[in-house]
Design a protein around this motif. Sequence first.
Motif, PDB file in Angstrom:
ATOM      1  N   ASN A 531      -6.416   0.562   0.210  1.00 30.58           N
ATOM      2  CA  ASN A 531      -5.783   0.401   1.524  1.00 30.58           C
ATOM      3  C   ASN A 531      -6.205   1.518   2.474  1.00 30.58           C
ATOM      4  O   ASN A 531      -6.491   1.263   3.652  1.00 30.58           O
ATOM      5  N   ALA A 535      -8.167   1.230   5.943  1.00 30.68           N
ATOM      6  CA  ALA A 535      -7.623   1.721   7.208  1.00 30.68           C
ATOM      7  C   ALA A 535      -8.587   2.674   7.906  1.00 30.68           C
ATOM      8  O   ALA A 535      -8.504   2.881   9.114  1.00 30.68           O
ATOM      9  N   ASP A 561      -4.268   9.361   4.444  1.00 32.11           N
ATOM     10  CA  ASP A 561      -5.586   9.139   5.089  1.00 32.11           C
ATOM     11  C   ASP A 561      -5.469   9.426   6.573  1.00 32.11           C
ATOM     12  O   ASP A 561      -4.368   9.637   7.088  1.00 32.11           O
ATOM     13  N   HIS A 564      -6.098   4.207  10.744  1.00 29.72           N
ATOM     14  CA  HIS A 564      -5.471   3.759  12.010  1.00 29.72           C
ATOM     15  C   HIS A 564      -3.956   3.779  11.984  1.00 29.72           C
ATOM     16  O   HIS A 564      -3.279   3.598  12.981  1.00 29.72           O
ATOM     17  N   ILE A 566      -0.030   2.580  10.816  1.00 32.39           N
ATOM     18  CA  ILE A 566       0.654   1.284  10.734  1.00 32.39           C
ATOM     19  C   ILE A 566       1.565   1.179  11.945  1.00 32.39           C
ATOM     20  O   ILE A 566       2.356   2.097  12.212  1.00 32.39           O
ATOM     21  N   LEU A 574       5.998  -3.958   5.275  1.00 34.08           N
ATOM     22  CA  LEU A 574       4.944  -3.407   4.395  1.00 34.08           C
ATOM     23  C   LEU A 574       5.079  -3.842   2.941  1.00 34.08           C
ATOM     24  O   LEU A 574       4.097  -4.210   2.307  1.00 34.08           O
ATOM     25  N   PHE A 579       2.465  -9.863   2.709  1.00 32.74           N
ATOM     26  CA  PHE A 579       2.300  -9.340   4.080  1.00 32.74           C
ATOM     27  C   PHE A 579       1.001  -8.556   4.120  1.00 32.74           C
ATOM     28  O   PHE A 579       0.812  -7.595   3.356  1.00 32.74           O
ATOM     29  N   THR A 580       0.134  -8.986   5.013  1.00 31.41           N
ATOM     30  CA  THR A 580      -1.146  -8.293   5.189  1.00 31.41           C
ATOM     31  C   THR A 580      -1.591  -8.374   6.647  1.00 31.41           C
ATOM     32  O   THR A 580      -1.240  -9.330   7.342  1.00 31.41           O
ATOM     33  N   THR A 581      -2.274  -7.349   7.048  1.00 35.30           N
ATOM     34  CA  THR A 581      -2.836  -7.385   8.409  1.00 35.30           C
ATOM     35  C   THR A 581      -4.353  -7.539   8.339  1.00 35.30           C
ATOM     36  O   THR A 581      -5.032  -7.481   9.359  1.00 35.30           O
ATOM     37  N   LYS A 582      -4.782  -7.648   7.068  1.00 36.02           N
ATOM     38  CA  LYS A 582      -6.244  -7.695   6.901  1.00 36.02           C
ATOM     39  C   LYS A 582      -6.762  -9.107   7.205  1.00 36.02           C
ATOM     40  O   LYS A 582      -6.130 -10.084   6.787  1.00 36.02           O
ATOM     41  N   GLY A 587      -7.294  -9.501   2.527  1.00 40.04           N
ATOM     42  CA  GLY A 587      -5.998  -9.041   1.985  1.00 40.04           C
ATOM     43  C   GLY A 587      -5.166 -10.159   1.397  1.00 40.04           C
ATOM     44  O   GLY A 587      -5.160 -11.262   1.941  1.00 40.04           O
ATOM     45  N   LEU A 588      -4.492  -9.815   0.250  1.00 38.12           N
ATOM     46  CA  LEU A 588      -3.583 -10.789  -0.360  1.00 38.12           C
ATOM     47  C   LEU A 588      -2.135 -10.480   0.047  1.00 38.12           C
ATOM     48  O   LEU A 588      -1.266 -11.321  -0.050  1.00 38.12           O
ATOM     49  N   GLY A 589      -1.911  -9.255   0.444  1.00 45.30           N
ATOM     50  CA  GLY A 589      -0.547  -8.849   0.823  1.00 45.30           C
ATOM     51  C   GLY A 589       0.355  -8.654  -0.384  1.00 45.30           C
ATOM     52  O   GLY A 589       1.575  -8.620  -0.282  1.00 45.30           O
ATOM     53  N   LEU A 592       0.982  -3.567  -2.150  1.00 43.03           N
ATOM     54  CA  LEU A 592       2.111  -2.618  -2.038  1.00 43.03           C
ATOM     55  C   LEU A 592       3.347  -3.131  -2.783  1.00 43.03           C
ATOM     56  O   LEU A 592       4.068  -2.357  -3.431  1.00 43.03           O
TER      57      LEU A 592
HETATM   58  P1  ADP Z   1      -3.394  -6.245   1.602  1.00 38.61           P
HETATM   59  O1  ADP Z   1      -4.020  -5.000   1.341  1.00 38.61           O
HETATM   60  O2  ADP Z   1      -3.797  -7.301   0.762  1.00 38.61           O
HETATM   61  O3  ADP Z   1      -3.164  -6.530   3.012  1.00 38.61           O
HETATM   62  P2  ADP Z   1      -1.128  -4.708   0.952  1.00 38.61           P
HETATM   63  O4  ADP Z   1       0.237  -5.105   0.502  1.00 38.61           O
HETATM   64  O5  ADP Z   1      -1.852  -3.843   0.113  1.00 38.61           O
HETATM   65  O6  ADP Z   1      -1.868  -6.055   1.135  1.00 38.61           O
HETATM   66  O7  ADP Z   1      -0.938  -4.164   2.385  1.00 38.61           O
HETATM   67  C1  ADP Z   1      -0.156  -4.755   3.271  1.00 38.61           C
HETATM   68  C2  ADP Z   1      -0.514  -4.275   4.648  1.00 38.61           C
HETATM   69  O8  ADP Z   1      -0.090  -2.961   4.882  1.00 38.61           O
HETATM   70  C3  ADP Z   1      -1.937  -4.189   4.926  1.00 38.61           C
HETATM   71  O9  ADP Z   1      -2.438  -5.513   5.345  1.00 38.61           O
HETATM   72  C4  ADP Z   1      -2.034  -3.211   6.048  1.00 38.61           C
HETATM   73  O10 ADP Z   1      -1.761  -3.832   7.321  1.00 38.61           O
HETATM   74  C5  ADP Z   1      -0.944  -2.317   5.773  1.00 38.61           C
HETATM   75  N1  ADP Z   1      -1.503  -1.160   5.166  1.00 38.61           N
HETATM   76  C6  ADP Z   1      -1.497  -0.841   3.863  1.00 38.61           C
HETATM   77  N2  ADP Z   1      -2.080   0.303   3.685  1.00 38.61           N
HETATM   78  C7  ADP Z   1      -2.400   0.802   4.865  1.00 38.61           C
HETATM   79  C8  ADP Z   1      -2.998   2.015   5.312  1.00 38.61           C
HETATM   80  N3  ADP Z   1      -3.353   2.986   4.443  1.00 38.61           N
HETATM   81  N4  ADP Z   1      -3.187   2.150   6.624  1.00 38.61           N
HETATM   82  C9  ADP Z   1      -2.800   1.234   7.484  1.00 38.61           C
HETATM   83  N5  ADP Z   1      -2.215   0.102   7.127  1.00 38.61           N
HETATM   84  C10 ADP Z   1      -2.031  -0.128   5.824  1.00 38.61           C
END
Ligand code: ADP
Length: 633
Positions: A531, A535, A561, A564, A566, A574, A579-582, A587-589, A592
């Motif tokens: 992650n 980012a 890190d 960018h 959150i 989160l 939930f994913t912003t990728k 991303g599978l979301g 976390l």
């Molecule tokens: P995925 O990685 O599959 O999206 P995650 O559950 O790992 O699913 O993450 C969920 C979301 O949290 C990410 O899509 C991202 O938007 C945000 N995120 C996680 N880690 C970071 C990070 N280190 N910096 C910024 N955003 C993050």
Amino acid sequence: MKCDPNLYRAASPSLAVKPRLVRHLFLPPLIIAMMIGLGYIGFWISEHYGIRSLGENGQRQLELHARAVESEISKYTYLPSLLELETSVSQLLADPTPEHRQRVNDYLEGLNRRSRSRAIYVMDTTGRVMATSNWRDVDSYLGEDLSFRAYFQNAVRGQPGRFYGIGSTNGEPGYYLAHGLEEHGKIIGVAVVKVRLEAMEERWQRARLEAFVSDENGIIILSSDPARRLKSVVPLSEETKEKLARSLQYYWFPLNELQPLARETLSEGVEKLTFPANSELVSDDENISYLSQTRPLSDTPWNFTLLTPLQDLRREAINQGILVAVAFALCAFLLIAWNERRKVIATRLAAREALQEANNQLERRIAERTTDLRASNERLKGQIRERRHAEETLRRAQDELVQAGKLAAIGQMSTSIAHELNQPLAALRTLSGNTVRFLERGQLDVASTNLKTINELIDRMGRITASLRSFARRGDDKGQACLGKAVDAALQLHGARVENTPLQLHRHFEAVQVQIDQTRLEQILVNLIGNALDAMQAQPQPELWLEGEAFDGKYRLRVRDNGHGIDAEARKHLFEPFFTTKPGEQGLGLGLTLSASLAAATGGHLGVEHPSSGGTAFVLSLPLVSLTPAEPI
Ligand code: ADP
């Protein structure tokens, strides 16, 4: 331990001090008084028995010497009567011619020489000396009138004349034995023998004997000590003195009394006499005591007295008395010392007994306490067993709960999962239908593209189910993981990406052991690092901090890190599944959500921080494994 106060209680001061004070005050004078008393008794007994012994010895001496005196006197008893047989004597008395006198003088001279007497002479009935053995001497008795002599007066009356006196002619003392000379039953004259007895005095002196002979008047006529001679042993009245002086028996010698300082009659004829010091009889500085033993001499009215000095006996008795006193003092001292020693030993024994008693009590209490401790130890062991059992039960219940929680989470996610899976399934259905039609039309390129998409969709679905299966797997929640190794493995997994970016990696953590399965820790770290790398894709100078610290039995690893960050809206969701912003398939979301669940399953926690400097920091907190695990009590 508490000491029993009864064991060490001191005696009350009034009881302890008084007898000791009394003892110290009265004991020394009492001992001294008893010393003096016993010393005196010892002295008295010694003197008493000494006198008795001296008396017995003296009695033998007395007898011996008295007999010697008697034999000396009796030797001459019959000598005057022998003259009765001499015819020249009767002739002289009948006819006192010078021839007759001379004949008798010669006869008497020879007789006197042979008998070793002092003088022998013959008197007529008027008391005139008719013939004498010492007719040649200047102080001859011849012609002297001795009618005043008692021995003449007795003899002329026919009685034996015994007389000790001092010669009126020459002042010489002597013993006179007179006998009336008879002829035809009539006394015609008196024969007299004068004897010197001084030889006996010399004999006594040589034998170192103190003795004297006193005559019928109590006058000492013979004495081993010349100073006692002609002293009276009985008090003399003035009248007696006058009478004796007139008789000229003792010539003109003054007849003083032998005056003892003290006179103590012990038995008949036995006296204790003490003469004063520095008197004419005693030249010593101290009074002298004598044991005086007196015995009458037979055939005479005289007494023989033996004096035994008592100084030596007295000195001996004093020594004996001192010895008794010293012996008593020694005995008393030994007795006191023994008594003190006995008391010390008794005190020590009492203290030892008290100590022993205290020791026994202590041992009894220790034994009781040990029994109590053993019992409470047994109880504690039971409790530990129970707690372990409860812990086991709890852990099992916890596992069940975790498992149930996981399943519940999956259950909660089921709608999302169904949605996530239904979408690709619907897409697959459409794509597969389209692909069939494209194949029928001969449009192989499009069909191929569709098949690729189908593959991708299947992969995605496979990944979703793999993640869920891994999450739902039972039994991986225990175990230990090395943090360093897990970080290395996660970085290695992202190796290609790390190498292709100018990433600056900051490692600030210890290689500790944490309580989680090694694979699961690697899974979590792969998610968090992945992650972070995602980012920081647009970051020209990407930096990743891995910082660790131990806190409250746990180890916290912060994965920070400078990506960018959150946004506020995303922060709310989160940890929600899917939930994913990728974008697209990136991303599978689930990362976390599952990481947080895995951390929670082992007693840990996953949280997020949003540093003001920018970027994101995920804080993974896991229980620390103690290297020397303590046995819980
Ligand atoms: P995925 O990685 O599959 O999206 P995650 O559950 O790992 O699913 O993450 C969920 C979301 O949290 C990410 O899509 C991202 O938007 C945000 N995120 C996680 N880690 C970071 C990070 N280190 N910096 C910024 N955003 C993050």
